[in-house]
Write a protein that holds these residues in place. Structure first.
Motif, PDB file in Angstrom:
ATOM      1  N   GLU A  40       0.808  -1.211   0.000  1.00 27.53           N
ATOM      2  CA  GLU A  40       0.000   0.000   0.000  1.00 27.53           C
ATOM      3  C   GLU A  40       0.844   1.266   0.000  1.00 27.53           C
ATOM      4  O   GLU A  40       0.285   2.364  -0.050  1.00 27.53           O
ATOM      5  CB  GLU A  40      -0.936   0.013   1.228  1.00 27.53           C
ATOM      6  CG  GLU A  40      -1.866  -1.190   1.318  1.00 27.53           C
ATOM      7  CD  GLU A  40      -2.805  -1.276   0.125  1.00 27.53           C
ATOM      8  OE1 GLU A  40      -3.155  -0.216  -0.447  1.00 27.53           O
ATOM      9  OE2 GLU A  40      -3.180  -2.411  -0.242  1.00 27.53           O
ATOM     10  N   ARG A  41       2.130   1.148   0.057  1.00 28.57           N
ATOM     11  CA  ARG A  41       2.988   2.326   0.107  1.00 28.57           C
ATOM     12  C   ARG A  41       3.023   3.040  -1.240  1.00 28.57           C
ATOM     13  O   ARG A  41       2.761   2.449  -2.282  1.00 28.57           O
ATOM     14  CB  ARG A  41       4.398   1.940   0.542  1.00 28.57           C
ATOM     15  CG  ARG A  41       4.480   1.462   1.977  1.00 28.57           C
ATOM     16  CD  ARG A  41       5.907   1.214   2.390  1.00 28.57           C
ATOM     17  NE  ARG A  41       5.997   0.679   3.754  1.00 28.57           N
ATOM     18  CZ  ARG A  41       7.133   0.315   4.344  1.00 28.57           C
ATOM     19  NH1 ARG A  41       8.281   0.424   3.678  1.00 28.57           N
ATOM     20  NH2 ARG A  41       7.126  -0.156   5.562  1.00 28.57           N
ATOM     21  N   GLU A  42       3.375   4.320  -1.196  1.00 27.94           N
ATOM     22  CA  GLU A  42       3.312   5.161  -2.392  1.00 27.94           C
ATOM     23  C   GLU A  42       4.238   4.681  -3.501  1.00 27.94           C
ATOM     24  O   GLU A  42       3.873   4.717  -4.675  1.00 27.94           O
ATOM     25  CB  GLU A  42       3.645   6.607  -2.026  1.00 27.94           C
ATOM     26  CG  GLU A  42       2.583   7.285  -1.166  1.00 27.94           C
ATOM     27  CD  GLU A  42       2.929   8.730  -0.883  1.00 27.94           C
ATOM     28  OE1 GLU A  42       4.030   9.165  -1.290  1.00 27.94           O
ATOM     29  OE2 GLU A  42       2.103   9.429  -0.267  1.00 27.94           O
ATOM     30  N   PHE A  43       5.432   4.218  -3.141  1.00 31.97           N
ATOM     31  CA  PHE A  43       6.369   3.831  -4.190  1.00 31.97           C
ATOM     32  C   PHE A  43       5.904   2.580  -4.927  1.00 31.97           C
ATOM     33  O   PHE A  43       6.189   2.402  -6.106  1.00 31.97           O
ATOM     34  CB  PHE A  43       7.790   3.650  -3.636  1.00 31.97           C
ATOM     35  CG  PHE A  43       7.923   2.601  -2.562  1.00 31.97           C
ATOM     36  CD1 PHE A  43       8.081   1.264  -2.876  1.00 31.97           C
ATOM     37  CD2 PHE A  43       7.916   2.970  -1.220  1.00 31.97           C
ATOM     38  CE1 PHE A  43       8.220   0.303  -1.894  1.00 31.97           C
ATOM     39  CE2 PHE A  43       8.045   2.006  -0.226  1.00 31.97           C
ATOM     40  CZ  PHE A  43       8.199   0.672  -0.568  1.00 31.97           C
ATOM     41  N   VAL A  44       5.169   1.702  -4.237  1.00 29.09           N
ATOM     42  CA  VAL A  44       4.615   0.523  -4.904  1.00 29.09           C
ATOM     43  C   VAL A  44       3.475   0.931  -5.832  1.00 29.09           C
ATOM     44  O   VAL A  44       3.381   0.459  -6.973  1.00 29.09           O
ATOM     45  CB  VAL A  44       4.123  -0.514  -3.870  1.00 29.09           C
ATOM     46  CG1 VAL A  44       3.425  -1.679  -4.561  1.00 29.09           C
ATOM     47  CG2 VAL A  44       5.293  -1.023  -3.040  1.00 29.09           C
ATOM     48  N   GLN A  45       2.609   1.836  -5.371  1.00 26.61           N
ATOM     49  CA  GLN A  45       1.526   2.311  -6.215  1.00 26.61           C
ATOM     50  C   GLN A  45       2.058   3.054  -7.426  1.00 26.61           C
ATOM     51  O   GLN A  45       1.518   2.929  -8.536  1.00 26.61           O
ATOM     52  CB  GLN A  45       0.602   3.229  -5.393  1.00 26.61           C
ATOM     53  CG  GLN A  45      -0.048   2.571  -4.183  1.00 26.61           C
ATOM     54  CD  GLN A  45      -0.887   1.370  -4.552  1.00 26.61           C
ATOM     55  OE1 GLN A  45      -1.604   1.399  -5.551  1.00 26.61           O
ATOM     56  NE2 GLN A  45      -0.800   0.307  -3.757  1.00 26.61           N
ATOM     57  N   ALA A  46       3.129   3.820  -7.234  1.00 24.75           N
ATOM     58  CA  ALA A  46       3.725   4.541  -8.357  1.00 24.75           C
ATOM     59  C   ALA A  46       4.304   3.578  -9.383  1.00 24.75           C
ATOM     60  O   ALA A  46       4.192   3.797 -10.602  1.00 24.75           O
ATOM     61  CB  ALA A  46       4.813   5.480  -7.843  1.00 24.75           C
ATOM     62  N   ALA A  47       4.928   2.511  -8.922  1.00 24.77           N
ATOM     63  CA  ALA A  47       5.491   1.520  -9.836  1.00 24.77           C
ATOM     64  C   ALA A  47       4.393   0.872 -10.669  1.00 24.77           C
ATOM     65  O   ALA A  47       4.544   0.655 -11.874  1.00 24.77           O
ATOM     66  CB  ALA A  47       6.269   0.468  -9.045  1.00 24.77           C
ATOM     67  N   HIS A  48       3.256   0.576 -10.039  1.00 27.13           N
ATOM     68  CA  HIS A  48       2.130   0.012 -10.786  1.00 27.13           C
ATOM     69  C   HIS A  48       1.605   1.017 -11.813  1.00 27.13           C
ATOM     70  O   HIS A  48       1.293   0.652 -12.957  1.00 27.13           O
ATOM     71  CB  HIS A  48       1.010  -0.376  -9.827  1.00 27.13           C
ATOM     72  CG  HIS A  48       1.243  -1.675  -9.127  1.00 27.13           C
ATOM     73  ND1 HIS A  48       1.403  -2.868  -9.790  1.00 27.13           N
ATOM     74  CD2 HIS A  48       1.344  -1.968  -7.799  1.00 27.13           C
ATOM     75  CE1 HIS A  48       1.579  -3.850  -8.919  1.00 27.13           C
ATOM     76  NE2 HIS A  48       1.560  -3.327  -7.693  1.00 27.13           N
ATOM     77  N   ALA A  49       1.513   2.278 -11.395  1.00 27.62           N
ATOM     78  CA  ALA A  49       0.983   3.300 -12.296  1.00 27.62           C
ATOM     79  C   ALA A  49       1.857   3.494 -13.532  1.00 27.62           C
ATOM     80  O   ALA A  49       1.362   3.828 -14.610  1.00 27.62           O
ATOM     81  CB  ALA A  49       0.846   4.620 -11.541  1.00 27.62           C
ATOM     82  N   LEU A  50       3.150   3.243 -13.379  1.00 24.21           N
ATOM     83  CA  LEU A  50       4.087   3.393 -14.500  1.00 24.21           C
ATOM     84  C   LEU A  50       4.173   2.134 -15.362  1.00 24.21           C
ATOM     85  O   LEU A  50       4.960   2.082 -16.298  1.00 24.21           O
ATOM     86  CB  LEU A  50       5.469   3.763 -13.972  1.00 24.21           C
ATOM     87  CG  LEU A  50       5.579   5.180 -13.389  1.00 24.21           C
ATOM     88  CD1 LEU A  50       6.899   5.377 -12.688  1.00 24.21           C
ATOM     89  CD2 LEU A  50       5.406   6.222 -14.487  1.00 24.21           C
ATOM     90  N   GLY A  51       3.373   1.132 -15.037  1.00 25.37           N
ATOM     91  CA  GLY A  51       3.300  -0.041 -15.894  1.00 25.37           C
ATOM     92  C   GLY A  51       4.275  -1.151 -15.580  1.00 25.37           C
ATOM     93  O   GLY A  51       4.446  -2.073 -16.388  1.00 25.37           O
ATOM     94  N   PHE A  52       4.926  -1.117 -14.418  1.00 21.89           N
ATOM     95  CA  PHE A  52       5.839  -2.200 -14.053  1.00 21.89           C
ATOM     96  C   PHE A  52       5.040  -3.484 -13.830  1.00 21.89           C
ATOM     97  O   PHE A  52       3.922  -3.460 -13.326  1.00 21.89           O
ATOM     98  CB  PHE A  52       6.598  -1.859 -12.778  1.00 21.89           C
ATOM     99  CG  PHE A  52       7.636  -0.777 -12.959  1.00 21.89           C
ATOM    100  CD1 PHE A  52       7.874  -0.192 -14.192  1.00 21.89           C
ATOM    101  CD2 PHE A  52       8.384  -0.345 -11.875  1.00 21.89           C
ATOM    102  CE1 PHE A  52       8.814   0.807 -14.348  1.00 21.89           C
ATOM    103  CE2 PHE A  52       9.332   0.650 -12.019  1.00 21.89           C
ATOM    104  CZ  PHE A  52       9.545   1.233 -13.263  1.00 21.89           C
ATOM    105  N   SER A  53       5.613  -4.611 -14.196  1.00 19.10           N
ATOM    106  CA  SER A  53       4.948  -5.892 -13.992  1.00 19.10           C
ATOM    107  C   SER A  53       4.868  -6.202 -12.495  1.00 19.10           C
ATOM    108  O   SER A  53       5.685  -5.731 -11.700  1.00 19.10           O
ATOM    109  CB  SER A  53       5.700  -7.006 -14.710  1.00 19.10           C
ATOM    110  OG  SER A  53       6.963  -7.221 -14.113  1.00 19.10           O
ATOM    111  N   SER A  54       3.872  -7.019 -12.141  1.00 21.76           N
ATOM    112  CA  SER A  54       3.721  -7.391 -10.729  1.00 21.76           C
ATOM    113  C   SER A  54       4.954  -8.123 -10.220  1.00 21.76           C
ATOM    114  O   SER A  54       5.379  -7.925  -9.080  1.00 21.76           O
ATOM    115  CB  SER A  54       2.474  -8.271 -10.551  1.00 21.76           C
ATOM    116  OG  SER A  54       1.308  -7.549 -10.851  1.00 21.76           O
TER     117      SER A  54
END
Length: 303
Positions: free
Chosen positions: A192-206
């Protein structure tokens, strides 16, 4: 996506590494703690003993733990046998040193198996959630429903050959839920941290997000407990063997020695005392190391 943007996410939104404490910071914390140095010295000595038991025991007398003389049964410590001999006339020192290898192997192998299972299941449960989380949680509850020692005794009693690897696998089977729950809890918090959400938003794979951001920031508490667990497993192996459901002769371990010597404690106390001393030192050293790692990896956990 530019390379600069990718690097920024991989190192954190504020430019700091997202891998928990840095190696330099971890070392700076550990080297200032006396318990870390005490445990390191003792565990290094035990590792050397496990690697070269015959050479070290040969320096003090008998180098072969199975070279026995019934005429020398249960003799007290002497020049040729610093720890004395057991009921079979075997050198206690040689058996203690060779037993170090077996006991450490079981402790390390059990912990490694536990970590592999717990990291996989705990990460899936914490990161994906939903029915996968519920399924893994219920499976962990089922395993935890069996008392640790009772479950191990039942399984080991049905095994035709109780080898060190089998013993490690059985102990790991009844131990992984605790690690899995800890990892699941950490992963749920980190995702739930911001850097994880940002990584998802930029299209990084799970997979990339889990590998580079979630796991490195979730494993610190588990790794600290793992060191303590090694000591607990070694004690559990000795307990199971003492109860007659662990390793059996001709296997060599501290548990086997204690099990064999229990009937002769009053006649030959040295056959119990010396294996017990090595067992205690090992367990205490690993607990000290685990405490030091816990404080270094998670400063909030300091007492």
């Amino acid at each position: 996506m530019t390379e600069t943007t990718t690097r920024a996410i991989d190192t954190g939104l504020d430019g700091t590494a997202l891998q928990g404490p840095t190696t330099r910071g971890l070392w700076a914390t550990l080297r200032g703690r006396a318990q870390f140095w005490v445990s390191l010295v003792l565990l290094t000595a035990l590792a050397l003993i496990a690697a070269f038991p015959g050479f070290i025991s040969g320096l003090f007398g008998e180098s072969d733990p199975r070279a026995c003389d019934l005429l020398a049964s249960n003799r007290p410590p002497s020049a040729g046998h610093p720890f004395g001999t057991d009921v079979q006339g075997c050198d206690v020192l040689a058996n203690v040193l060779f037993g170090t290898r077996t006991s450490l192997f079981i402790g390390l192998a059990t912990t490694a198996i536990c970590l592999v299972i717990a990291v996989i299941l705990g990460t899936l449960a914490g990161y994906l959630g939903g029915w996968i989380d519920a399924l893994i949680a219920r499976g962990a509850d089922v395993v935890l429903g069996f008392p640790f020692l009772l479950g191990a005794i039942i399984v080991l009693n049905t095994a035709p050959d109780r080898s060190p690897l089998l013993l490690a696998a059985v102990l790991a089977f009844f131990s992984w839920p605790t690690f899995a729950r800890l990892i699941r809890s950490s992963v749920k918090e980190v995702r739930e941290r911001e850097f994880v959400q940002a990584a998802h938003a930029l299209g990084f794979s799970s997979f990339r997000v889990v590998r580079t951001h979630v796991l490195p920031n979730s494993l610190a508490p588990t790794l600290a407990i793992a060191a303590t667990m090694v000591g607990g497993v070694i004690g559990a192996e000795a307990t199971l063997t003492f109860l007659g459901v662990g390793l059996l002769p001709p296997a060599i371990s501290w548990g086997v020695q204690l099990s064999t010597a229990q009937s002769y404690f009053q006649l030959a106390p040295h056959t119990v005392v010396f294996p017990s001393i090595f067992l205690t030192i090992t367990v205490v050293s690993l607990i000290l190391l685990g405490d030091a790692l816990r404080d270094a990896l998670d400063p909030r956990g300091r007492s």
